[in-house]
Scaffold this active site. Structure first.
Site, short mmCIF file in Angstrom:
data_model
loop_
_atom_site.label_atom_id
_atom_site.label_comp_id
_atom_site.label_asym_id
_atom_site.label_seq_id
_atom_site.Cartn_x
_atom_site.Cartn_y
_atom_site.Cartn_z
CE LYS A 221 -4.37 -1.79 1.67
NZ LYS A 221 -5.41 -1.77 2.71
NE ARG A 255 -7.95 -8.51 1.28
CZ ARG A 255 -7.73 -7.66 0.28
NH1 ARG A 255 -6.78 -6.73 0.39
NH2 ARG A 255 -8.44 -7.72 -0.84
#
Length: 276
Positions: A221, A255
């Protein structure tokens, strides 16, 4: 700390890895990468062989500013792939990344096991009721607004206290609807700027007050690649570093896009904790 996935109890007192399989053309990292059945099956098998406990399927991009798609388009993208994966790998525990109750219901009826909702029921008022009726585990994420508006909604009185209050309210709602297996996702990158993401990671253990498993979705991210002034494709090492911190702060599920490296984090975490 267990969740029931189609009759199998998954023990989350030891961390597990959830592999990401995006079926969208515009996801921030792997959008459009898995375009046909052979690519999808290859990636699914690879993640399972590398140690993923769960495979998370998403057909609606939730990156900041992502295009909105119709429920029909999401349905056409995801339902055939649920059937495809389970026909080839029937024991796969599929998590469905959707905020729409109709998609959730159809995918569970097709054999999926978990619903992963970025809005915790805020974008579809029927979602929590439907998940309760389906009796499946529910991952509820913290977010404000929608993927199209969340980038401008990162104002908080107190970041951690606001998130704790949000989950307290959502958990009460879920329990009332009969949801037994809850997992909380603090929503890294969703209505949070980079500094807030790092504050959240630093204080992630404070969310353990909820006494529910925590999912950490940090993989590749912007908090990583913008901090390092690199591209998402170059952010695996940074992801591994922050995944390790998330485990130390109490995360039960990682995740990730890269299962092998995440499993190495989990293995070394066990050694560190003297659990090998």
């Amino acid at each position: 700390m267990t969740i029931n996935c189609k009759g199998s109890l998954i023990d989350l007192s030891t961390p597990k890895v959830m592999g990401i399989l995006n079926l969208t053309p515009d996801s921030f990292y792997d959008g459009g990468k898995y375009k046909d059945e052979s690519q999808i099956l290859y990636q699914t098998e690879k993640m399972l062989q590398e140690g993923a406990t769960f495979i998370d399927l998403g057909a609606y991009s939730s990156r900041p500013g992502a295009d909105h798609i119709s429920i029909e388009e999401e349905e056409n993208r995801i339902l055939p792939i649920v059937t495809l994966i389970l026909s080839k790998f029937p024991n796969t525990i599929l998590s469905i990344d959707t905020f729409r109750s109709k998609i959730a219901k159809q995918c569970i009826e097709a054999g999926a096991a978990i619903i992963n909702d970025i809005s915790a029921g805020s974008l579809d008022k029927e979602m929590i009721k439907i998940v309760g009726a389906l009796k499946v585990p529910y991952i509820m994420m913290h977010m404000k607004g929608t993927p199209q508006t969340m980038k401008s909604l990162n104002q908080y009185d107190n970041l951690i206290e606001d998130i704790q209050l949000y989950f307290s309210q959502k958990i009460i709602e879920a329990i009332k609807e009969g949801i037994n297996d809850l997992i909380i996702d603090p929503g890294f990158g969703f209505a949070k700027n980079i500094d807030q993401n790092f504050e959240l990671l630093n204080k992630l253990d404070l969310l353990n007050i909820q006494e529910y498993p925590i999912l950490a979705g940090i993989s590749r991210k912007s908090m990583i690649y913008k901090s390092l002034n690199i591209n998402p494709s170059e952010s695996l090492n940074g992801t591994t570093s922050l995944n390790t911190i998330a485990l130390l702060k109490g995360a039960s599920i990682l995740r990730v896009h890269d299962v092998k490296e995440a499993m190495e984090c989990v293995t070394l975490f066990h050694r560190y904790k003297g659990q090998a």
